[in-house]
Write a protein that holds these residues in place. Sequence first.
Motif, PDB file in Angstrom:
ATOM      1  N   SER A 214       0.859  -1.189   0.000  1.00 10.14           N
ATOM      2  CA  SER A 214       0.000   0.000   0.000  1.00 10.14           C
ATOM      3  C   SER A 214       0.887   1.229   0.000  1.00 10.14           C
ATOM      4  N   GLY A 215       0.277   2.355  -0.275  1.00  8.79           N
ATOM      5  CA  GLY A 215       1.003   3.622  -0.233  1.00  8.79           C
ATOM      6  C   GLY A 215       1.507   3.901   1.167  1.00  8.79           C
ATOM      7  N   THR A 216       0.684   3.587   2.148  1.00  9.24           N
ATOM      8  CA  THR A 216       1.072   3.817   3.551  1.00  9.24           C
ATOM      9  C   THR A 216       2.384   3.094   3.854  1.00  9.24           C
ATOM     10  N   GLU A 217       2.467   1.840   3.444  1.00 11.65           N
ATOM     11  CA  GLU A 217       3.682   1.069   3.730  1.00 11.65           C
ATOM     12  C   GLU A 217       4.896   1.598   2.959  1.00 11.65           C
ATOM     13  N   ALA A 218       4.656   2.067   1.751  1.00 16.77           N
ATOM     14  CA  ALA A 218       5.776   2.625   0.980  1.00 16.77           C
ATOM     15  C   ALA A 218       6.343   3.850   1.707  1.00 16.77           C
ATOM     16  N   VAL A 219       5.460   4.712   2.209  1.00 19.56           N
ATOM     17  CA  VAL A 219       5.930   5.906   2.915  1.00 19.56           C
ATOM     18  C   VAL A 219       6.650   5.499   4.210  1.00 19.56           C
ATOM     19  N   MET A 220       6.086   4.513   4.917  1.00 16.91           N
ATOM     20  CA  MET A 220       6.729   4.013   6.144  1.00 16.91           C
ATOM     21  C   MET A 220       8.160   3.581   5.875  1.00 16.91           C
ATOM     22  N   GLN A 221       8.307   2.850   4.788  1.00 15.97           N
ATOM     23  CA  GLN A 221       9.621   2.318   4.452  1.00 15.97           C
ATOM     24  C   GLN A 221      10.576   3.441   4.034  1.00 15.97           C
ATOM     25  N   ALA A 222      10.081   4.400   3.281  1.00 18.21           N
ATOM     26  CA  ALA A 222      10.948   5.504   2.850  1.00 18.21           C
ATOM     27  C   ALA A 222      11.464   6.263   4.075  1.00 18.21           C
ATOM     28  N   VAL A 223      10.575   6.513   5.033  1.00 21.98           N
ATOM     29  CA  VAL A 223      10.991   7.249   6.235  1.00 21.98           C
ATOM     30  C   VAL A 223      11.963   6.399   7.060  1.00 21.98           C
ATOM     31  N   ARG A 224      11.671   5.111   7.166  1.00 19.73           N
ATOM     32  CA  ARG A 224      12.555   4.228   7.935  1.00 19.73           C
ATOM     33  C   ARG A 224      13.964   4.211   7.337  1.00 19.73           C
ATOM     34  N   LEU A 225      14.042   4.144   6.019  1.00 21.13           N
ATOM     35  CA  LEU A 225      15.354   4.154   5.355  1.00 21.13           C
ATOM     36  C   LEU A 225      16.085   5.463   5.610  1.00 21.13           C
ATOM     37  N   ALA A 226      15.336   6.567   5.552  1.00 24.73           N
ATOM     38  CA  ALA A 226      15.968   7.878   5.773  1.00 24.73           C
ATOM     39  C   ALA A 226      16.532   7.949   7.186  1.00 24.73           C
ATOM     40  N   ARG A 227      15.800   7.434   8.151  1.00 21.38           N
ATOM     41  CA  ARG A 227      16.276   7.470   9.544  1.00 21.38           C
ATOM     42  C   ARG A 227      17.509   6.571   9.708  1.00 21.38           C
ATOM     43  N   TYR A 228      17.446   5.433   9.068  1.00 19.31           N
ATOM     44  CA  TYR A 228      18.544   4.450   9.173  1.00 19.31           C
ATOM     45  C   TYR A 228      19.844   5.042   8.627  1.00 19.31           C
ATOM     46  N   HIS A 229      19.758   5.663   7.474  1.00 16.12           N
ATOM     47  CA  HIS A 229      20.986   6.129   6.835  1.00 16.12           C
ATOM     48  C   HIS A 229      21.495   7.445   7.397  1.00 16.12           C
TER      49      HIS A 229
END
Length: 561
Positions: A214-229
């Motif tokens: 879903s779009g919600t999960e895509a945004v979740m993942q994008a934010v998670r990656l940004a925080r990780y890196h």
Amino acid sequence: MPWTTPTLAFYGLGAAALAGSVVKLRKRLELSQAKHKSLAGHARISRRLAAFVPFYDYGEDRFFCSDGAPAEIAERRRAGFARLSALYRTRFAETIRLTTEASANISDLQFTDAYRVPFQYRRMVSAALPAAAFVQSSSGVTVTDLDGNRAYDLTGSYGVNLLGNDFYKGAIERGAALVRELGPVLGPYHPLIVENTKHLKAISGLDEVSFHMSGTEAVMQAVRLARYHTKRSHLVRFAGAYHGWWGDVQPGVGNPVPAHETYTLNDMSERALHVLRTRRNIACVLVNPLQALHPNGSAPSDSSLLDSSRSAHFDKEAYAAWLKRLREVCTERNIVLIFDEVFVGFRLAKGGAQDYFGVRADLVTYGKTLGGGLPVGVVCGKRELMKRYRDNRPADICFARGTFNSHPYVMAAMNEFLAHLQTPQADALYRDLDRIWDDRAQSLNMRLAAAGLPVVLANMSSIWTVCYTQPSRYNWMLQYYLRTEGLALSWIGTGRLIFSLNYSQAHFEAVADRFVAAAKAMQDDGWWWKNPALTDKTIKRTILKEMVRHRLFGPRERQSD
Ligand SMILES: Cc1ncc(COP(=O)(O)O)c(C=O)c1O
């Protein structure tokens, strides 16, 4: 006092601590100034205020004259309401019957039904104009309900329906044929995913792709990656922008748990840029380009249509200039810039909002129409940001999975959609797109103005919103007149009309005729009674007084004076 070394050290430390506190305080103040002034910018306060708002509703006597209209106008409204209700009950009889039956067991239906109009009017509206939440078929630009009523589809299936429902039916059917041999096997991929990935890389101009449900999960993942890196905690979103329904992007009302690591800042604001330049804890900035239509405004649902202060205006150049500056600051500060194109993705241009506004993001999320009619979310990003583990620290990972990600049927329908984008028909569709929809909006606005109707449409290409030019407490009634004229709207009513791109000029003219007829009928029924003393401010004041009274005196009295 002798200035011994310990004394000097003591004062030195004190001075440093004081300076530190002053800097902290200044930063806190700057952040506060950059936050959106409305409640959307202040999650904690908004949650407290939401808890303060008492329920009360208008009985028969107040419902028709909550704006102080005289008895004769109230009577006209009452008659119009009864006529509309009778029409609804006969025309949509079976659709309403099934909706009522289903509603008892489907919480989503109960929720959407409760938030179609401002709550003070809800009880009477639900009783007289019940929701009709079923359709049995779609064809061209229309949908047909269970009673056989055909309506022009302005819901756009929440934005999924870009190319017309028939296209998606075909994409799902042809796609299913492509992957029939494999069926619903998950884990190993169907080879179609390779082609999809190539197309997505070319469209986004980015290096890698990840698939979600879903779009919600895509945004979740994008934010998670940004925080990780970045190893930073906070995400910045702009006031009013929707990014799905997970916790961190819904820090205020709607989420029972406060999100401490989200800043909701002002759209198109110098102060917001200053915060980005000066804070060290910001991992990413999320942009939903739909905000260009109503910067700092939320999705304009009719349940919040208390007065006529809803506003919208799209200025492509101004928004592009803002995105450019945002891009510069993000680059300067190593903040990940995420374009959330789940909604507008392929609607504005083939290359999405990045192409449309001429600004490149670090990560881009897509969804909705990209699934070719099936559920999907996608993240495209720069290689270094998409990586989910560190070579030199094997236990430090950024986890993301999802049982149904890369489902063969979804990949196949997506493949059909992406393949269609490569065709000359698709090129033709995007040619002059804005001009076509701007001209249509303008022509409808001219008709509305010529008929003396207090309604004006604002648009961002094929996404439209209805605004009201004269203070009124009853604008939300328009959604019911529009439905009666055969225009299908989503549950947020006149806040968002989404056209699919297969609307011909003739289809549009038919919609425009119906729109004008609906607004005219509403005006004839007296809902837009003109009272020079009525302003958006006086309306708000009246409502505030009612709330305070009900809060203080409780449900002892029903609002009837
Ligand atoms: C910009 C944006 N981001 C994310 C989402 C969430 O997508 P989904 O509803 O597929 O979870 C939406 C949905 O409307 C959206 O408009």
